[in-house]
Design a protein around this motif. Structure first.
Motif, PDB file in Angstrom:
ATOM      1  N   ILE A 214      -3.185  -7.927  -0.741  1.00  0.00           N
ATOM      2  CA  ILE A 214      -1.834  -7.366  -0.745  1.00  0.00           C
ATOM      3  C   ILE A 214      -1.503  -7.001   0.699  1.00  0.00           C
ATOM      4  O   ILE A 214      -2.257  -6.286   1.355  1.00  0.00           O
ATOM      5  N   ASN A 215      -0.392  -7.526   1.200  1.00  0.00           N
ATOM      6  CA  ASN A 215      -0.058  -7.297   2.606  1.00  0.00           C
ATOM      7  C   ASN A 215       1.449  -7.177   2.764  1.00  0.00           C
ATOM      8  O   ASN A 215       2.179  -7.030   1.784  1.00  0.00           O
ATOM      9  N   GLY A 216       1.922  -7.277   3.960  1.00  0.00           N
ATOM     10  CA  GLY A 216       3.352  -7.219   4.237  1.00  0.00           C
ATOM     11  C   GLY A 216       3.639  -6.342   5.432  1.00  0.00           C
ATOM     12  O   GLY A 216       3.021  -5.290   5.615  1.00  0.00           O
ATOM     13  N   PRO A 217       4.585  -6.758   6.279  1.00  0.00           N
ATOM     14  CA  PRO A 217       4.920  -5.978   7.479  1.00  0.00           C
ATOM     15  C   PRO A 217       5.698  -4.710   7.145  1.00  0.00           C
ATOM     16  O   PRO A 217       6.306  -4.592   6.072  1.00  0.00           O
ATOM     17  N   LEU A 218       5.676  -3.770   8.065  1.00  0.00           N
ATOM     18  CA  LEU A 218       6.460  -2.548   7.928  1.00  0.00           C
ATOM     19  C   LEU A 218       7.948  -2.856   8.006  1.00  0.00           C
ATOM     20  O   LEU A 218       8.376  -3.778   8.706  1.00  0.00           O
ATOM     21  N   ILE A 219       8.746  -2.071   7.305  1.00  0.00           N
ATOM     22  CA  ILE A 219      10.201  -2.136   7.448  1.00  0.00           C
ATOM     23  C   ILE A 219      10.574  -1.539   8.805  1.00  0.00           C
ATOM     24  O   ILE A 219      10.066  -0.490   9.206  1.00  0.00           O
ATOM     25  N   ASP A 220      11.450  -2.220   9.522  1.00  0.00           N
ATOM     26  CA  ASP A 220      11.810  -1.787  10.872  1.00  0.00           C
ATOM     27  C   ASP A 220      12.541  -0.452  10.872  1.00  0.00           C
ATOM     28  O   ASP A 220      12.304   0.394  11.734  1.00  0.00           O
ATOM     29  N   ASP A 221      13.454  -0.252   9.910  1.00  0.00           N
ATOM     30  CA  ASP A 221      14.246   0.971   9.888  1.00  0.00           C
ATOM     31  C   ASP A 221      14.840   1.138   8.495  1.00  0.00           C
ATOM     32  O   ASP A 221      14.749   0.242   7.650  1.00  0.00           O
ATOM     33  N   ALA A 222      15.436   2.288   8.269  1.00  0.00           N
ATOM     34  CA  ALA A 222      16.114   2.573   7.003  1.00  0.00           C
ATOM     35  C   ALA A 222      17.370   3.363   7.323  1.00  0.00           C
ATOM     36  O   ALA A 222      17.659   3.666   8.489  1.00  0.00           O
ATOM     37  N   GLU A 223      18.116   3.715   6.270  1.00  0.00           N
ATOM     38  CA  GLU A 223      19.401   4.372   6.499  1.00  0.00           C
ATOM     39  C   GLU A 223      19.225   5.753   7.135  1.00  0.00           C
ATOM     40  O   GLU A 223      18.187   6.382   7.003  1.00  0.00           O
ATOM     41  N   GLU A 224      20.283   6.179   7.792  1.00  0.00           N
ATOM     42  CA  GLU A 224      20.282   7.483   8.459  1.00  0.00           C
ATOM     43  C   GLU A 224      20.020   8.582   7.429  1.00  0.00           C
ATOM     44  O   GLU A 224      20.474   8.517   6.294  1.00  0.00           O
ATOM     45  N   GLY A 225      19.260   9.576   7.835  1.00  0.00           N
ATOM     46  CA  GLY A 225      18.935  10.689   6.950  1.00  0.00           C
ATOM     47  C   GLY A 225      17.610  10.532   6.238  1.00  0.00           C
ATOM     48  O   GLY A 225      17.142  11.477   5.597  1.00  0.00           O
ATOM     49  N   THR A 226      16.995   9.345   6.335  1.00  0.00           N
ATOM     50  CA  THR A 226      15.710   9.117   5.667  1.00  0.00           C
ATOM     51  C   THR A 226      14.546   9.413   6.601  1.00  0.00           C
ATOM     52  O   THR A 226      14.694   9.456   7.828  1.00  0.00           O
ATOM     53  N   ASP A 227      13.385   9.575   5.992  1.00  0.00           N
ATOM     54  CA  ASP A 227      12.173   9.830   6.772  1.00  0.00           C
ATOM     55  C   ASP A 227      11.824   8.645   7.670  1.00  0.00           C
ATOM     56  O   ASP A 227      11.425   8.815   8.829  1.00  0.00           O
ATOM     57  N   VAL A 228      11.992   7.423   7.143  1.00  0.00           N
ATOM     58  CA  VAL A 228      11.691   6.235   7.943  1.00  0.00           C
ATOM     59  C   VAL A 228      12.569   6.201   9.200  1.00  0.00           C
ATOM     60  O   VAL A 228      12.075   5.971  10.314  1.00  0.00           O
ATOM     61  N   HIS A 229      13.854   6.449   9.033  1.00  0.00           N
ATOM     62  CA  HIS A 229      14.776   6.387  10.179  1.00  0.00           C
ATOM     63  C   HIS A 229      14.430   7.452  11.219  1.00  0.00           C
ATOM     64  O   HIS A 229      14.414   7.168  12.424  1.00  0.00           O
ATOM     65  N   ALA A 230      14.143   8.667  10.771  1.00  0.00           N
ATOM     66  CA  ALA A 230      13.837   9.746  11.715  1.00  0.00           C
ATOM     67  C   ALA A 230      12.628   9.398  12.576  1.00  0.00           C
ATOM     68  O   ALA A 230      12.656   9.540  13.806  1.00  0.00           O
ATOM     69  N   VAL A 231      11.559   8.931  11.937  1.00  0.00           N
ATOM     70  CA  VAL A 231      10.339   8.614  12.684  1.00  0.00           C
ATOM     71  C   VAL A 231      10.565   7.430  13.622  1.00  0.00           C
ATOM     72  O   VAL A 231      10.083   7.421  14.755  1.00  0.00           O
ATOM     73  N   ARG A 232      11.309   6.423  13.153  1.00  0.00           N
ATOM     74  CA  ARG A 232      11.587   5.282  14.016  1.00  0.00           C
ATOM     75  C   ARG A 232      12.399   5.695  15.244  1.00  0.00           C
ATOM     76  O   ARG A 232      12.326   5.056  16.290  1.00  0.00           O
ATOM     77  N   GLN A 233      13.179   6.782  15.123  1.00  0.00           N
ATOM     78  CA  GLN A 233      13.954   7.295  16.252  1.00  0.00           C
ATOM     79  C   GLN A 233      13.169   8.287  17.110  1.00  0.00           C
ATOM     80  O   GLN A 233      13.691   8.832  18.068  1.00  0.00           O
ATOM     81  N   GLY A 234      11.915   8.532  16.739  1.00  0.00           N
ATOM     82  CA  GLY A 234      11.066   9.418  17.530  1.00  0.00           C
ATOM     83  C   GLY A 234      11.168  10.878  17.164  1.00  0.00           C
ATOM     84  O   GLY A 234      10.705  11.745  17.912  1.00  0.00           O
ATOM     85  N   ARG A 235      11.760  11.174  15.984  1.00  0.00           N
ATOM     86  CA  ARG A 235      11.873  12.571  15.557  1.00  0.00           C
ATOM     87  C   ARG A 235      10.805  12.882  14.497  1.00  0.00           C
ATOM     88  O   ARG A 235      10.329  11.988  13.796  1.00  0.00           O
TER      89      ARG A 235
END
Length: 260
Positions: A214-235
């Motif tokens: 089972i594999n697969g690359p990380l999602i590059d980003d997600a919508e504003e306000g999500t945990d994924v988006h915050a971390v991708r922005q360095g917060r």
């Protein structure tokens, strides 16, 4: 008297992330390490109910710790009920690799340990660190030493605020994700839907029989306000999580279907 913290993880008792958290938290609390003896990533809230659990007192980096032959949830339960630690706070982490989105926290042993603590009535915080190289998640966790005072400062700061002001009302667990390079402050976030583009890779053994990764690359980003988006922005993402998985938004439709 200093507050008491039970420190656990899912990467194992010898993980560099665990001991980075220990170093930071020892400045503000009496910390007892109770953690799985081996790597237990992605086991979620699994509990060992069909086999006995062994507990070993060990010395790591010159400090006493307890190694549990079981899952992260087992470690929490042993710490609370066998060792009778009565902590003011349970801390799980620092996990090597981010734990973002519905997808990740449902399988994460790091978050699973925190959820188990909350289920047993003790407030809990889960800490995870984004890694720039995903291969680090599969290395020997002893080699994944976390350097930099910034990471330890985040752990100590979050826990100090909670111990001083109380656990946030309406939450059972605080899921904290720290970017690999911090470029901003804290952001209160909601869970994104996914972290990975899930896939399955078929391979063949020397006898020609198939097996699967089972594999697969990380999602590059997600919508504003999500945990994924915050971390991708360095917060630093702070996501309050509840144990209650009820979906009240579906009540009316289910009543129409089953209770006319």
């Amino acid at each position: 008297m200093k507050p008491r913290i039970l420190l656990t993880n899912d990467d194992g008792v010898s993980s560099g992330g665990l001991w980075a958290a220990y170093t930071a938290l020892s400045e503000i609390a009496d910390v007892t390490v109770v953690a799985p003896s081996t790597q237990q990533s992605a086991v979620g809230r699994s509990i060992s109910i069909f086999e006995p659990i062994r507990l070993h007192k060990v010395v790591i980096n010159g400090f006493d710790a307890y190694a549990v032959d079981g899952k992260p949830t087992d470690a929490v339960i042993i710490g609370l009920y066998a060792l009778k630690l009565q902590p003011d706070l349970v801390v799980s982490g620092i996990n090597i690799g981010e734990n973002l989105s519905f997808e990740s926290i449902m399988t994460s042993g790091t978050v699973g340990a925190a959820l188990e603590a909350a289920n047993q009535g003790t407030p809990a915080v889960a800490f995870s660190l984004e890694v720039s190289d995903q291969g680090m998640k599969f290395d020997d966790p002893r080699s994944a030493m976390i350097h930099g005072e910034e990471i330890g400062h985040v752990v100590a700061d979050v826990c100090t605020r909670i111990l001083d002001s109380g656990f946030p009302k309406g939450a059972d667990v605080l899921n904290v994700n720290i970017p690999s390079t911090i470029r901003g402050g804290y952001e209160v976030t909601r869970l994104a839907h996914k972290l990975f583009h899930t896939g399955v890779e078929e391979r063949f053994d020397p006898r020609g029989r198939p097996y699967y990764w089972i594999n697969g690359p990380l999602i590059d980003d997600a919508e504003e306000g999500t945990d994924v988006h915050a971390v991708r922005q360095g917060r630093i993402s702070l996501t309050p999580v509840t144990l209650d998985c009820t979906a009240p938004g579906a009540f009316d439709e289910i009543r129409k279907q089953f209770c006319p």
